[in-house]
Scaffold this motif. Sequence first.
Motif, PDB file in Angstrom:
ATOM      1  N   ASP A 316      29.282 -60.709  12.198  1.00  0.00           N
ATOM      2  CA  ASP A 316      28.791 -59.473  11.600  1.00  0.00           C
ATOM      3  C   ASP A 316      27.542 -59.032  12.357  1.00  0.00           C
ATOM      4  N   PRO A 317      27.579 -57.844  13.042  1.00  0.00           N
ATOM      5  CA  PRO A 317      26.398 -57.407  13.795  1.00  0.00           C
ATOM      6  C   PRO A 317      25.177 -57.216  12.888  1.00  0.00           C
ATOM      7  N   ALA A 318      25.444 -56.894  11.622  1.00  0.00           N
ATOM      8  CA  ALA A 318      24.314 -56.699  10.702  1.00  0.00           C
ATOM      9  C   ALA A 318      23.668 -58.012  10.315  1.00  0.00           C
ATOM     10  N   ALA A 319      24.455 -59.104  10.277  1.00  0.00           N
ATOM     11  CA  ALA A 319      23.913 -60.418   9.916  1.00  0.00           C
ATOM     12  C   ALA A 319      24.587 -61.470  10.775  1.00  0.00           C
ATOM     13  N   PRO A 320      24.285 -61.533  12.058  1.00  0.00           N
ATOM     14  CA  PRO A 320      24.959 -62.479  12.956  1.00  0.00           C
ATOM     15  C   PRO A 320      24.611 -63.923  12.627  1.00  0.00           C
ATOM     16  N   ASP A 321      25.633 -64.773  12.675  1.00  0.00           N
ATOM     17  CA  ASP A 321      25.456 -66.201  12.391  1.00  0.00           C
ATOM     18  C   ASP A 321      25.672 -66.976  13.686  1.00  0.00           C
ATOM     19  N   PRO A 322      24.612 -67.438  14.345  1.00  0.00           N
ATOM     20  CA  PRO A 322      24.759 -68.187  15.596  1.00  0.00           C
ATOM     21  C   PRO A 322      25.597 -69.446  15.438  1.00  0.00           C
ATOM     22  N   ALA A 323      25.519 -70.073  14.241  1.00  0.00           N
ATOM     23  CA  ALA A 323      26.267 -71.316  14.042  1.00  0.00           C
ATOM     24  C   ALA A 323      27.772 -71.052  14.115  1.00  0.00           C
ATOM     25  N   THR A 324      28.211 -69.916  13.532  1.00  0.00           N
ATOM     26  CA  THR A 324      29.649 -69.584  13.572  1.00  0.00           C
ATOM     27  C   THR A 324      30.113 -69.365  15.003  1.00  0.00           C
ATOM     28  N   LEU A 325      29.359 -68.560  15.770  1.00  0.00           N
ATOM     29  CA  LEU A 325      29.748 -68.320  17.156  1.00  0.00           C
ATOM     30  C   LEU A 325      29.673 -69.606  17.969  1.00  0.00           C
ATOM     31  N   GLY A 326      28.629 -70.419  17.714  1.00  0.00           N
ATOM     32  CA  GLY A 326      28.510 -71.675  18.459  1.00  0.00           C
ATOM     33  C   GLY A 326      29.684 -72.599  18.191  1.00  0.00           C
ATOM     34  N   ALA A 327      30.085 -72.690  16.889  1.00  0.00           N
ATOM     35  CA  ALA A 327      31.211 -73.556  16.563  1.00  0.00           C
ATOM     36  C   ALA A 327      32.505 -73.034  17.189  1.00  0.00           C
ATOM     37  N   ALA A 328      32.710 -71.709  17.152  1.00  0.00           N
ATOM     38  CA  ALA A 328      33.922 -71.142  17.750  1.00  0.00           C
ATOM     39  C   ALA A 328      33.957 -71.382  19.254  1.00  0.00           C
ATOM     40  N   PHE A 329      32.790 -71.229  19.920  1.00  0.00           N
ATOM     41  CA  PHE A 329      32.752 -71.456  21.365  1.00  0.00           C
ATOM     42  C   PHE A 329      33.012 -72.923  21.694  1.00  0.00           C
ATOM     43  N   ARG A 330      32.375 -73.824  20.900  1.00  0.00           N
ATOM     44  CA  ARG A 330      32.587 -75.254  21.163  1.00  0.00           C
ATOM     45  C   ARG A 330      34.042 -75.635  20.914  1.00  0.00           C
ATOM     46  N   LEU A 331      34.670 -74.976  19.895  1.00  0.00           N
ATOM     47  CA  LEU A 331      36.077 -75.242  19.630  1.00  0.00           C
ATOM     48  C   LEU A 331      36.951 -74.766  20.808  1.00  0.00           C
ATOM     49  N   ALA A 332      36.644 -73.578  21.353  1.00  0.00           N
ATOM     50  CA  ALA A 332      37.373 -73.089  22.520  1.00  0.00           C
ATOM     51  C   ALA A 332      37.150 -74.009  23.709  1.00  0.00           C
ATOM     52  N   ARG A 333      35.940 -74.551  23.816  1.00  0.00           N
ATOM     53  CA  ARG A 333      35.625 -75.468  24.918  1.00  0.00           C
ATOM     54  C   ARG A 333      36.459 -76.737  24.824  1.00  0.00           C
ATOM     55  N   LEU A 334      36.609 -77.238  23.581  1.00  0.00           N
ATOM     56  CA  LEU A 334      37.423 -78.441  23.387  1.00  0.00           C
ATOM     57  C   LEU A 334      38.887 -78.180  23.750  1.00  0.00           C
ATOM     58  N   HIS A 335      39.395 -76.996  23.391  1.00  0.00           N
ATOM     59  CA  HIS A 335      40.781 -76.661  23.735  1.00  0.00           C
ATOM     60  C   HIS A 335      40.953 -76.573  25.253  1.00  0.00           C
ATOM     61  N   ALA A 336      39.957 -76.063  25.941  1.00  0.00           N
ATOM     62  CA  ALA A 336      40.039 -75.995  27.386  1.00  0.00           C
ATOM     63  C   ALA A 336      40.060 -77.389  27.998  1.00  0.00           C
ATOM     64  N   LEU A 337      39.203 -78.275  27.480  1.00  0.00           N
ATOM     65  CA  LEU A 337      39.182 -79.642  28.000  1.00  0.00           C
ATOM     66  C   LEU A 337      40.469 -80.378  27.671  1.00  0.00           C
ATOM     67  N   ALA A 338      41.034 -80.096  26.487  1.00  0.00           N
ATOM     68  CA  ALA A 338      42.279 -80.770  26.109  1.00  0.00           C
ATOM     69  C   ALA A 338      43.449 -80.333  26.974  1.00  0.00           C
ATOM     70  N   SER A 339      43.320 -79.210  27.649  1.00  0.00           N
ATOM     71  CA  SER A 339      44.402 -78.734  28.514  1.00  0.00           C
ATOM     72  C   SER A 339      44.460 -79.450  29.852  1.00  0.00           C
ATOM     73  N   LEU A 340      43.442 -80.319  30.132  1.00  0.00           N
ATOM     74  CA  LEU A 340      43.418 -81.019  31.414  1.00  0.00           C
ATOM     75  C   LEU A 340      44.526 -82.059  31.479  1.00  0.00           C
ATOM     76  N   ARG A 341      45.052 -82.230  32.665  1.00  0.00           N
ATOM     77  CA  ARG A 341      46.064 -83.265  32.892  1.00  0.00           C
ATOM     78  C   ARG A 341      45.571 -84.269  33.941  1.00  0.00           C
ATOM     79  N   ASP A 342      44.951 -83.764  35.021  1.00  0.00           N
ATOM     80  CA  ASP A 342      44.554 -84.635  36.128  1.00  0.00           C
ATOM     81  C   ASP A 342      43.330 -85.460  35.790  1.00  0.00           C
ATOM     82  N   ALA A 343      42.535 -85.048  34.813  1.00  0.00           N
ATOM     83  CA  ALA A 343      41.291 -85.770  34.498  1.00  0.00           C
ATOM     84  C   ALA A 343      41.463 -86.737  33.339  1.00  0.00           C
ATOM     85  N   SER A 344      42.687 -87.099  33.028  1.00  0.00           N
ATOM     86  CA  SER A 344      42.928 -87.973  31.869  1.00  0.00           C
ATOM     87  C   SER A 344      42.327 -89.359  32.045  1.00  0.00           C
TER      88      SER A 344
END
Length: 411
Positions: A316-344
Amino acid sequence: MEQRTEARIVQLPTTEIRVDADRIVVERLVVRDASLAALLAERAAEDRPAFVERALKVGLLALHDAGVTVNVDVVRTEFEKLIRQSEQVNVRAAETLDQTLRANFADGDGRLPRTLEKFLGDRGALRAYVGELFDETKRDSAIGRMRTLLGTYFDGDASRLAVLLDPTRANSPMHQFRVEIGREFDRLNDRLTAIEAAAAARGAERAKSSAKGADFEDLLEAMLADAIRGSGDLMRSKKGDFVVTIDPANAGGAELRIVIEAKDRPMSGRAMRDELREAKENRTAAVGLVVFTPAHAPAGIAPFDVRAGDVYCVIDPAAPDPATLGAAFRLARLHALASLRDASAEIDADAIRSALAAIKAELDAIKGMKATLTSIATSSAGVQACLDRLREAILAKVAEAETEIRLGTSR
């Protein structure tokens, strides 16, 4: 004078002459001729039959040739006679033709020259007729009549053409055309005015929307910069979207990218999936993160959710929650790392997937609590507290996964 005797053949009543095919048979024939009898008497008795037979043949052949000669002479005589008659006829025909041609075509006296002179000569009938037909000084000539007729239709303001083409005359066809054209121009002017007003309104709305969108993008850029500060990740921005490259040290040396889209406008789910897929292909990103404003977020994704391997969240631009965006970004980061095959070998992908499964379970619990909120308005305070606890649990699961990643990279 020498006396000639004429041989006579005396045919006895019993004389018989018959022709059998190629044979002539003469029986009891008597020829009375003293000279021929004397000639035959000089022959021997045994030669006489052959001599008489030859004499008969010679006589018959002579008679035959004499007949053919007579026929040829007759034909020649008749043909010569025909030629003389034809020559005479041709001479008479030539004389008659010459007289006829002279009478009809002779210079001066012939019928044709006289007739042509009568009709086509300098004083002929045709010249007089044409002169009268095109005489401009005569009103009853063709030229005079055409001039009068054309003047009636085309000459002056009172002509019929002027009356028909005058748009100010009420009864002229052009007057009706003028009225219809004027009416259509008025209607076109009204439409153009309406289109200009609508275009101005849309321009103003787009200006507001662009300004609002630009403000939301600036806010999201600042929040993302805070979320990745100290992680070693690198962020690049480009008009409405951002690309974060995960620190290769945390990705087993691989180059992983997350594309982040800011959406402050209505968009269908299918269009969003197509745009996100295209963005990932263009930027070689492993995961997409879409950040919506509350007014345009799809139903059921607040505060964040995972759909088809990509992360959706609401800020919400009127009441932005950094924790929500941080958690969503970290979740996307985990999905990106989970997509690795060669670094297992360096990263425990199973542990990451387990953490993601736990996070998904917590997100499902949040969805259940949202459904409860819609049906139980009196217990909103308790439900809100439950939501906060669930969010903390999700953050804890994300932290565990990140800890596992750091342990894997340090080993």
